[in-house]
Design a protein around this motif. Structure first.
Motif, short mmCIF file in Angstrom:
data_model
loop_
_atom_site.label_atom_id
_atom_site.label_comp_id
_atom_site.label_asym_id
_atom_site.label_seq_id
_atom_site.Cartn_x
_atom_site.Cartn_y
_atom_site.Cartn_z
N LEU A 5 0.83 -1.21 0.00
CA LEU A 5 0.00 0.00 0.00
C LEU A 5 0.86 1.25 0.00
CD1 LEU A 5 -2.79 1.37 0.24
CD2 LEU A 5 -2.60 1.09 2.73
N GLY A 6 1.99 1.20 0.66
CA GLY A 6 2.89 2.35 0.70
C GLY A 6 2.69 3.23 1.91
N CYS A 7 1.75 2.85 2.78
CA CYS A 7 1.53 3.58 4.04
C CYS A 7 0.74 2.66 4.96
CB CYS A 7 0.80 4.91 3.80
SG CYS A 7 -0.79 4.74 3.01
N SER A 8 0.48 3.13 6.16
CA SER A 8 -0.14 2.26 7.16
C SER A 8 -1.65 2.30 7.17
CB SER A 8 0.38 2.63 8.56
OG SER A 8 0.00 3.98 8.87
N SER A 9 -2.28 3.15 6.33
CA SER A 9 -3.74 3.24 6.34
C SER A 9 -4.25 3.76 5.01
CB SER A 9 -4.21 4.15 7.48
OG SER A 9 -3.80 5.49 7.26
N ALA A 10 -5.56 3.60 4.80
CA ALA A 10 -6.24 4.16 3.63
C ALA A 10 -7.69 4.40 4.00
CB ALA A 10 -6.14 3.22 2.44
N GLN A 11 -8.28 5.44 3.44
CA GLN A 11 -9.66 5.78 3.75
C GLN A 11 -10.53 5.71 2.50
OE1 GLN A 11 -10.23 9.49 5.83
NE2 GLN A 11 -12.34 8.97 6.39
N LEU A 12 -11.72 5.14 2.65
CA LEU A 12 -12.66 5.02 1.54
C LEU A 12 -13.27 6.39 1.24
CD1 LEU A 12 -15.14 2.12 1.01
CD2 LEU A 12 -15.88 4.47 0.63
N LYS A 13 -13.28 6.73 -0.06
CA LYS A 13 -13.81 8.03 -0.48
C LYS A 13 -15.16 7.93 -1.18
CE LYS A 13 -12.73 12.08 -3.35
NZ LYS A 13 -11.76 12.69 -4.28
N SER A 14 -15.27 7.00 -2.15
CA SER A 14 -16.50 6.93 -2.93
C SER A 14 -16.66 5.55 -3.56
CB SER A 14 -16.52 8.00 -4.02
OG SER A 14 -15.45 7.80 -4.92
N ARG A 15 -17.82 5.31 -4.14
CA ARG A 15 -18.12 4.03 -4.76
C ARG A 15 -18.84 4.25 -6.09
NH1 ARG A 15 -22.23 5.66 -1.75
NH2 ARG A 15 -24.35 5.07 -2.34
N LYS A 16 -18.64 3.32 -7.01
CA LYS A 16 -19.37 3.29 -8.28
C LYS A 16 -19.73 1.84 -8.57
CE LYS A 16 -17.04 7.26 -10.45
NZ LYS A 16 -16.20 7.69 -11.60
N PHE A 17 -21.01 1.57 -8.78
CA PHE A 17 -21.47 0.22 -9.08
C PHE A 17 -22.11 0.19 -10.46
CE2 PHE A 17 -22.19 -0.86 -4.33
CZ PHE A 17 -20.84 -1.15 -4.20
N LEU A 18 -21.95 -0.96 -11.12
CA LEU A 18 -22.61 -1.23 -12.39
C LEU A 18 -23.53 -2.43 -12.18
CD1 LEU A 18 -22.84 -0.66 -15.47
CD2 LEU A 18 -20.98 -2.32 -15.80
N LEU A 19 -24.84 -2.23 -12.38
CA LEU A 19 -25.82 -3.29 -12.18
C LEU A 19 -26.17 -3.93 -13.51
CD1 LEU A 19 -28.25 -1.50 -9.68
CD2 LEU A 19 -26.12 -2.72 -9.20
N HIS A 20 -26.25 -5.26 -13.53
CA HIS A 20 -26.60 -6.02 -14.73
C HIS A 20 -28.01 -6.58 -14.57
CE1 HIS A 20 -22.35 -6.39 -16.31
NE2 HIS A 20 -22.12 -6.04 -15.05
N TYR A 21 -28.85 -6.39 -15.61
CA TYR A 21 -30.24 -6.84 -15.55
C TYR A 21 -30.51 -7.97 -16.55
CZ TYR A 21 -30.97 -2.65 -12.77
OH TYR A 21 -30.90 -1.70 -11.79
N HIS A 22 -31.65 -8.64 -16.36
CA HIS A 22 -31.96 -9.83 -17.16
C HIS A 22 -32.12 -9.54 -18.65
CE1 HIS A 22 -36.03 -8.21 -16.97
NE2 HIS A 22 -36.40 -9.10 -17.87
N ASN A 23 -32.47 -8.31 -19.01
CA ASN A 23 -32.68 -7.95 -20.41
C ASN A 23 -31.44 -7.31 -21.03
OD1 ASN A 23 -32.70 -5.59 -18.99
ND2 ASN A 23 -34.69 -4.87 -19.74
#
Length: 322
Positions: A226-244
């Motif tokens: 990692l290069g340091c002793s900690s990391a903090q979560l900033k944001s998320r992006k999800f891609l949803l897959h549907y049946h069609n």
């Protein structure tokens, strides 16, 4: 069943003492012709699945409970948006039969807060007999959607095997309901951090669409990479897959309203959230995504931002009785 029960006791003794202490003494083998299990079943079936079920109650009569709520349910627990679900094994005197349309279930595991339950199909339409009768299912209240867990002996033995192999993590004496490996779980490793995704069908009370829970765990494996002793979560992006074959994007800052930090001192962070079908009728089948992290912290970054992959993970789409 005796071998599976001994293995369960051995595993719980080493990994989950509260669960071991909650297992009630068995109903015994001598002169128990009026055993509550057989009374409830009406001694109408002598299939191998039902014999396995009865034998298990001879060995342990479910879990003891001093109050209605039992936090260390044998069949796992989870917490999501303040709702805590713990699926405990019912004693013989708490077993009950319920009807879901033309299907009758003998309920042997239950969470009164979330209404999650496991039951054995003891009666069903003839068209479903070959593949459903005497199977363990998790069924969604107010609908006919269910997940088939197999015949009772196979289900119980397989579940104990999962516990012994570490498929279900134990946190502070509580067994996670989410498996960390299998067809509906996935793992990726990047920047010295392991990301594990696990999903399950949720017995939500809405009949209009399917609801799922997912759990994501971040574990700092190697601060040197990692290069340091900690990391903090900033944001998320999800891609949803549907049946069609439709896709949709969702995301935002943090996760479940938090911006967690993982570090050498606190290397784990896990959270639970939910997915569901669209109200338009589109059925969600899978999801994937990216998590943006900041080395150090948001207030004191120690390098450029980086992303962790949420690997493509399929959802356990339930079956449906029509």
């Amino acid at each position: 069943m005796r071998r599976a029960t001994l293995r369960l006791e051995s595993w719980a003794r080493a990994n989950c003492e509260p669960l071991l202490q909650s297992l009630a003494p068995g109903l015994g083998w001598m002169e128990r012709e009026t055993m509550p299990v057989r009374e409830l079943l009406g001694v109408t079936s002598d299939s191998s699945a039902m014999r396995d079920f009865i034998i298990l109650y001879h060995l342990h009569d479910g879990q003891r409970r001093r109050q209605r709520y039992l936090p260390h349910g044998l069949f796992g627990s989870y917490e999501c948006y303040g709702e805590f679900c713990s699926l405990s094994w019912l004693s013989s005197r708490m077993l009950q039969v319920i009807s879901m349309g033309k299907v009758r279930l003998l309920i042997f595991a239950w969470c009164h807060t979330s209404r999650n339950y496991l039951g054995i199909v003891i009666d069903c339409p003839a068209a479903h007999t070959n593949h459903l009768l005497h199977h363990v299912i998790q069924m969604q209240p107010q609908s006919y959607r269910f997940v088939d867990r197999g015949r009772f002996g196979d289900f119980f033995t397989g579940y104990v095997d999962e516990l012994a192999s570490g498929t279900h993590a134990v946190h502070e004496g509580i067994v996670s309901m989410f498996p960390n490996r299998g067809p509906h779980a996935n793992t990726s490793v990047s920047h010295g951090i392991r990301t594990t995704v696990s999903t399950m069908f949720c017995a939500d009370e809405t009949p209009r669409f399917r609801v799922y829970r997912y759990e994501i765990t971040f574990e700092l494996l190697n601060p040197t990479i990692l290069g340091c002793s900690s990391a903090q979560l900033k944001s998320r992006k999800f891609l949803l897959h549907y049946h069609n074959n439709e896709l949709s994007h969702t995301g935002g800052a943090g996760v479940v309203g938090q911006f967690p930090i993982i570090s050498s001192d606190q290397p784990f962070y896990r959270y639970c959230s939910r997915l569901q079908d669209e109200e338009t009728g589109m059925m969600v089948l899978a999801f994937e995504g990216l998590i943006t992290m900041v080395p150090g912290s948001l207030d004191s970054p120690q390098g450029p931002e980086f992303t962790l992959s949420i690997p493509y993970t399929e959802l356990p789409v339930p079956l449906e009785i029509v």
